[in-house]
Scaffold this active site. Structure first.
Site, short mmCIF file in Angstrom:
data_model
loop_
_atom_site.label_atom_id
_atom_site.label_comp_id
_atom_site.label_asym_id
_atom_site.label_seq_id
_atom_site.Cartn_x
_atom_site.Cartn_y
_atom_site.Cartn_z
CG HIS A 17 -1.82 -1.02 1.15
ND1 HIS A 17 -1.98 -1.84 2.44
CD2 HIS A 17 -3.01 -1.35 0.40
CE1 HIS A 17 -3.07 -2.64 2.13
NE2 HIS A 17 -3.51 -2.51 1.09
CE LYS A 41 -12.11 -7.17 0.64
NZ LYS A 41 -10.92 -6.67 0.08
CB SER A 128 -4.10 -6.92 4.15
OG SER A 128 -3.78 -5.68 3.77
P1 ADP Z 1 -9.86 -3.35 -0.81
O1 ADP Z 1 -10.78 -4.21 0.04
O2 ADP Z 1 -10.72 -2.33 -1.43
O3 ADP Z 1 -9.42 -4.26 -2.19
P2 ADP Z 1 -7.23 -3.34 0.09
O4 ADP Z 1 -6.81 -2.78 1.37
O5 ADP Z 1 -6.79 -4.70 0.16
O6 ADP Z 1 -8.69 -2.76 -0.05
O7 ADP Z 1 -6.43 -2.84 -1.02
C1 ADP Z 1 -6.61 -1.39 -1.40
C2 ADP Z 1 -5.89 -1.06 -2.71
O8 ADP Z 1 -4.66 -1.49 -2.58
C3 ADP Z 1 -6.50 -2.13 -3.64
O9 ADP Z 1 -6.42 -1.42 -5.21
C4 ADP Z 1 -5.61 -3.13 -3.97
O10 ADP Z 1 -5.34 -3.74 -5.07
C5 ADP Z 1 -4.21 -2.38 -3.76
N1 ADP Z 1 -3.14 -3.23 -3.10
C6 ADP Z 1 -3.21 -3.92 -1.92
N2 ADP Z 1 -1.84 -4.65 -1.48
C7 ADP Z 1 -1.23 -4.20 -2.67
C8 ADP Z 1 0.02 -4.43 -3.02
N3 ADP Z 1 0.97 -5.31 -2.33
N4 ADP Z 1 0.61 -3.88 -4.16
C9 ADP Z 1 -0.07 -3.02 -4.68
N5 ADP Z 1 -1.38 -2.70 -4.62
C10 ADP Z 1 -1.99 -3.39 -3.32
#
Ligand code: ADP
Length: 162
Positions: A17, A41, A128
């Protein structure tokens, strides 16, 4: 001033992130990290804790604001005066879901663009969900998380362990 909104669950925030936030600042003058409650979630951390960890991690990165939002993302983006939604794209597996979301959001608000950024390869496998699994099994976390986030994750997992 070009403003991008980076929405997500951030349960918890990882280096993946943070990498996207840093890259976004090459494109946008300011990034608003918008933490969604996302009860569907079943997040491990409550909203206040997730917000707090995001704030902690981004405190030394300039031009980043941290907030939370409920309801439709496009409504939030339009009302906040931002110009685009930022999403991270990891492996091909992210594509289908992200593509669907971006097109739905475009239908709902035709002037709101979605911008996809790719993380550094070293974070392209990181999520995550995987990190919570690693933590549950006692794996090392410091390569993936801010030290304090890693500490809070271990503590939280201990507190919910049966
Ligand atoms: P959501 O539940 O909206 O997917 P997340 O916190 O899992 O929320 O992810 C938020 C955003 O960050 C999403 O666009 C996800 O694809 C991106 N993301 C999560 N982990 C990574 C990572 N390791 N590299 C790049 N983008 C990421």
């Amino acid at each position: 001033m070009k403003i991008g909104v980076y929405p997500g669950t951030f349960d918890p925030i990882t280096h993946g992130h943070t990498d996207i936030i840093t890259r976004s600042l090459r494109v946008f003058d300011k990034v608003v990290v918008a933490v969604a409650p996302n009860p569907a979630k079943h997040p491990l951390f409550d909203l206040a804790d997730r917000l707090d960890m995001v704030k902690l991690v981004v405190q030394d990165i300039g031009q980043v604001e941290v907030t939370c939002f409920d309801g439709l993302l496009v409504d939030y983006v339009e009302h906040s005066g931002a110009h685009a939604i930022i999403r991270g794209l990891r492996a091909i597996s992210d594509f289908e879901h992200e593509f669907q979301m971006a097109l739905i959001n475009r239908k709902l608000a035709r002037d709101v663009e979605t911008v996809f950024l790719m993380p550094s390869e070293e974070y392209s496998y990181l999520s995550s969900t995987i990190i919570k699994d690693v933590a549950k099994h006692g794996g090392a976390l410091t390569e993936f998380l801010h030290l304090e986030v890693a500490r809070r994750l271990q503590e939280r997992i201990r507190s919910v362990a049966p």
